[in-house]
Design an enzyme around this catalytic site. Structure first.
Site, mmCIF file in Angstrom:
data_model
loop_
_atom_site.group_PDB
_atom_site.id
_atom_site.type_symbol
_atom_site.label_atom_id
_atom_site.label_comp_id
_atom_site.label_asym_id
_atom_site.label_seq_id
_atom_site.Cartn_x
_atom_site.Cartn_y
_atom_site.Cartn_z
ATOM 1 N N LYS A 209 0.836 -1.333 -0.048
ATOM 2 C CA LYS A 209 -0.247 -0.026 -0.007
ATOM 3 C C LYS A 209 0.979 1.171 -0.034
ATOM 4 O O LYS A 209 0.648 2.031 -0.775
ATOM 5 C CB LYS A 209 -1.041 0.017 1.284
ATOM 6 C CG LYS A 209 -1.984 -1.289 1.234
ATOM 7 C CD LYS A 209 -2.827 -1.353 2.539
ATOM 8 C CE LYS A 209 -2.096 -1.206 3.988
ATOM 9 N NZ LYS A 209 -1.659 -2.436 4.220
ATOM 10 N N ARG B 19 -10.257 0.354 8.305
ATOM 11 C CA ARG B 19 -9.774 -0.888 8.651
ATOM 12 C C ARG B 19 -10.911 -1.470 9.340
ATOM 13 O O ARG B 19 -10.689 -2.833 9.693
ATOM 14 C CB ARG B 19 -8.576 -0.676 9.510
ATOM 15 C CG ARG B 19 -7.197 -1.037 8.703
ATOM 16 C CD ARG B 19 -6.321 -0.651 9.739
ATOM 17 N NE ARG B 19 -5.024 -1.331 9.743
ATOM 18 C CZ ARG B 19 -3.940 -0.798 9.186
ATOM 19 N NH1 ARG B 19 -4.007 0.361 8.570
ATOM 20 N NH2 ARG B 19 -2.839 -1.715 9.161
ATOM 21 N N ARG C 227 10.594 -0.312 11.371
ATOM 22 C CA ARG C 227 9.494 -0.009 12.149
ATOM 23 C C ARG C 227 9.744 -0.902 13.236
ATOM 24 O O ARG C 227 9.986 -1.898 13.318
ATOM 25 C CB ARG C 227 8.283 -0.094 11.447
ATOM 26 C CG ARG C 227 7.876 1.124 10.655
ATOM 27 C CD ARG C 227 6.731 0.970 9.708
ATOM 28 N NE ARG C 227 5.287 0.267 10.248
ATOM 29 C CZ ARG C 227 4.486 -0.020 9.287
ATOM 30 N NH1 ARG C 227 4.559 0.478 8.088
ATOM 31 N NH2 ARG C 227 3.630 -0.820 9.754
ATOM 32 N N ARG D 263 11.859 -4.967 5.394
ATOM 33 C CA ARG D 263 11.658 -3.314 4.924
ATOM 34 C C ARG D 263 12.507 -2.607 5.662
ATOM 35 O O ARG D 263 12.689 -2.740 6.825
ATOM 36 C CB ARG D 263 10.283 -3.293 5.178
ATOM 37 C CG ARG D 263 9.776 -1.769 5.276
ATOM 38 C CD ARG D 263 8.297 -1.423 5.114
ATOM 39 N NE ARG D 263 7.836 -1.966 6.527
ATOM 40 C CZ ARG D 263 6.348 -2.060 6.411
ATOM 41 N NH1 ARG D 263 5.451 -1.548 5.449
ATOM 42 N NH2 ARG D 263 5.681 -2.529 7.526
ATOM 43 N N ARG E 243 -1.117 -8.349 13.418
ATOM 44 C CA ARG E 243 -1.507 -7.611 12.421
ATOM 45 C C ARG E 243 -2.211 -8.177 11.284
ATOM 46 O O ARG E 243 -3.258 -7.560 10.802
ATOM 47 C CB ARG E 243 -0.406 -6.622 11.823
ATOM 48 C CG ARG E 243 -0.102 -5.604 12.800
ATOM 49 C CD ARG E 243 1.604 -5.108 12.658
ATOM 50 N NE ARG E 243 1.576 -4.547 11.212
ATOM 51 C CZ ARG E 243 2.962 -4.289 10.696
ATOM 52 N NH1 ARG E 243 4.230 -4.614 11.110
ATOM 53 N NH2 ARG E 243 2.938 -3.937 9.276
HETATM 54 P P1 AP5 Z 1 4.883 -1.574 1.842
HETATM 55 O O1 AP5 Z 1 4.429 -0.701 0.626
HETATM 56 O O2 AP5 Z 1 5.720 -0.864 3.049
HETATM 57 O O3 AP5 Z 1 3.515 -2.445 2.256
HETATM 58 P P2 AP5 Z 1 2.177 -1.720 3.008
HETATM 59 O O4 AP5 Z 1 1.022 -2.393 2.547
HETATM 60 O O5 AP5 Z 1 2.252 -0.403 3.294
HETATM 61 O O6 AP5 Z 1 2.483 -2.512 4.584
HETATM 62 P P3 AP5 Z 1 2.384 -1.958 6.139
HETATM 63 O O7 AP5 Z 1 3.140 -3.013 6.950
HETATM 64 O O8 AP5 Z 1 2.663 -0.371 5.916
HETATM 65 O O9 AP5 Z 1 0.886 -2.155 6.314
HETATM 66 P P4 AP5 Z 1 0.180 -2.096 7.777
HETATM 67 O O10 AP5 Z 1 -1.276 -1.997 7.092
HETATM 68 O O11 AP5 Z 1 0.350 -3.248 8.548
HETATM 69 O O12 AP5 Z 1 0.648 -0.782 8.524
HETATM 70 P P5 AP5 Z 1 0.074 0.510 8.762
HETATM 71 O O13 AP5 Z 1 1.179 1.640 8.624
HETATM 72 O O14 AP5 Z 1 -1.028 0.736 7.829
HETATM 73 O O15 AP5 Z 1 5.527 -2.660 1.474
HETATM 74 C C1 AP5 Z 1 6.405 -3.853 2.419
HETATM 75 C C2 AP5 Z 1 7.579 -4.243 1.847
HETATM 76 O O16 AP5 Z 1 7.614 -4.830 0.752
HETATM 77 C C3 AP5 Z 1 8.496 -2.941 1.466
HETATM 78 O O17 AP5 Z 1 9.932 -3.028 1.858
HETATM 79 C C4 AP5 Z 1 8.737 -2.867 0.070
HETATM 80 O O18 AP5 Z 1 9.712 -2.355 -0.561
HETATM 81 C C5 AP5 Z 1 8.318 -4.211 -0.533
HETATM 82 N N1 AP5 Z 1 7.346 -4.390 -1.562
HETATM 83 C C6 AP5 Z 1 6.201 -3.628 -1.710
HETATM 84 N N2 AP5 Z 1 5.665 -4.011 -2.950
HETATM 85 C C7 AP5 Z 1 6.493 -5.262 -3.190
HETATM 86 C C8 AP5 Z 1 6.440 -6.019 -4.478
HETATM 87 N N3 AP5 Z 1 5.279 -6.032 -5.578
HETATM 88 N N4 AP5 Z 1 7.269 -7.080 -4.645
HETATM 89 C C9 AP5 Z 1 8.243 -7.134 -3.719
HETATM 90 N N5 AP5 Z 1 8.412 -6.154 -2.720
HETATM 91 C C10 AP5 Z 1 7.354 -5.272 -2.366
HETATM 92 O O19 AP5 Z 1 -0.305 0.404 10.411
HETATM 93 C C11 AP5 Z 1 0.591 0.295 11.340
HETATM 94 C C12 AP5 Z 1 -0.329 0.188 12.690
HETATM 95 O O20 AP5 Z 1 -0.717 1.381 12.809
HETATM 96 C C13 AP5 Z 1 -1.519 -0.799 12.723
HETATM 97 O O21 AP5 Z 1 -0.928 -2.186 13.129
HETATM 98 C C14 AP5 Z 1 -2.208 -0.226 13.865
HETATM 99 O O22 AP5 Z 1 -1.901 -0.268 15.098
HETATM 100 C C15 AP5 Z 1 -2.325 1.473 13.388
HETATM 101 N N6 AP5 Z 1 -3.146 1.845 12.380
HETATM 102 C C16 AP5 Z 1 -2.949 2.334 11.142
HETATM 103 N N7 AP5 Z 1 -4.171 2.577 10.611
HETATM 104 C C17 AP5 Z 1 -5.212 2.290 11.329
HETATM 105 C C18 AP5 Z 1 -6.510 2.360 11.376
HETATM 106 N N8 AP5 Z 1 -7.161 2.838 9.947
HETATM 107 N N9 AP5 Z 1 -7.328 2.082 12.381
HETATM 108 C C19 AP5 Z 1 -6.749 1.513 13.676
HETATM 109 N N10 AP5 Z 1 -5.303 1.366 13.575
HETATM 110 C C20 AP5 Z 1 -4.512 1.964 12.616
HETATM 111 MG MG MG Z 2 2.396 1.098 4.909
#
Ligand code: AP5
Ligand code: MG
Length: 214
Positions: free
Chosen positions: A13, A88, A161, A127, A172
């Site tokens: 994402k 979410r 992170r 990552r 997660r």
């Molecule tokens: P990346 O693009 O970083 O993946 P992502 O989908 O953004 O993954 P996240 O871990 O950020 O998602 P998340 O939903 O767990 O975390 P968030 O910050 O939203 O890619 C990952 C890796 O893969 C990178 O190294 C990249 O280079 C590589 N990659 C990407 N695409 C690739 C491909 N096609 N091929 C190969 N490699 C690839 O949330 C974190 C925390 O915040 C949550 O756990 C929760 O506690 C809180 N939170 C956030 N939003 C909410 C909400 N709306 N409600 C409640 N709590 C929330």
């Molecule tokens: Mg992300």
């Protein structure tokens, strides 16, 4: 244009949002990034959120919906929004409809990044990001062109992170399956969901998303 990028942790994402910002001048609204900024700044929201995020659980619906509302309030009406990691839960999906309506916007696409969950742990534990500009990398799938130097800004400091360890990632993913995946059928009923193969190479995923946006 207002789109949701939906997918489990590590689906890409954030990576795809960054590309959309660059190619289409849209704005990325990542609740995860907003919460991490709040944690860093030790705001009341950040202090509340830190322990929850470290456990891999979801922060309260009200906190994240308020963050999104404030961001949209500050945005020009002509700028497209990419919702990354929001909504979410069913309650957040309802709030988003209300918030969008309030700002005279509506949802154009929900893009589901389909991924193989077993590969995600590897993606997440590999990552890292630039400590200066936040550009995202992966140890093997997406390394910097020159070792130890950010392609985007030339900085040499990187970070990982605190919630990117295997135990928290599994939690997660459970949260995604239990609370986030169930919001998809509601969007499917509105005929705005397109599934993209998130296991393809980053550029190919970007091409598939551009084809959807037209
Ligand atoms: P990346 O693009 O970083 O993946 P992502 O989908 O953004 O993954 P996240 O871990 O950020 O998602 P998340 O939903 O767990 O975390 P968030 O910050 O939203 O890619 C990952 C890796 O893969 C990178 O190294 C990249 O280079 C590589 N990659 C990407 N695409 C690739 C491909 N096609 N091929 C190969 N490699 C690839 O949330 C974190 C925390 O915040 C949550 O756990 C929760 O506690 C809180 N939170 C956030 N939003 C909410 C909400 N709306 N409600 C409640 N709590 C929330
Ligand atoms: Mg992300």
């Amino acid at each position: 244009m207002n789109i949701i990028l939906l997918g489990p942790p590590g689906a890409g994402k954030g990576t795809q949002s960054a590309g959309l910002v660059e190619r289409h001048g849209m704005k990325q609204l990542s609740t995860g990034d907003m919460l991490r900024a709040a944690v860093k700044a030790q705001t009341p929201v950040g202090i509340k959120a830190k322990a929850v995020m470290d456990r891999g659980e979801l922060v309260s619906d009200e906190i994240v919906s308020d963050l999104i509302d404030a961001e949209l309030e500050a945005m020009g009406a002509e700028t497209g929004a990419i919702f990354d990691g929001y909504p979410r839960t069913a309650a957040q999906a309802d709030s988003l409809d209300e918030i969008l309506a309030k700002h005279g916007r509506s949802l154009d696409h929900v893009i589901e990044l389909g991924v193989d969950e077993d590969a995600l742990v590897e993606r997440i534990t590999g990552r890292f990001s630039c400590a200066n500009c936040g550009a995202l990398y992966h140890d093997t799938a997406n390394p910097t062109s020159k070792e130890g130097v950010c392609d985007n800004c030339g900085n040499t400091e990187f970070k990982r992170r605190p919630d990117d360890n295997e135990e928290t990632v599994r939690k997660r993913m459970q949260e995604y399956r239990a609370k986030t995946a169930p919001i998809l059928p509601g969007y499917e009923a509105r005929n705005i969901v397109t599934r993209v193969d998130g296991m393809a190479a980053i550029d190919e995923v970007a091409g598939a998303i551009d084809a959807i946006l037209g």
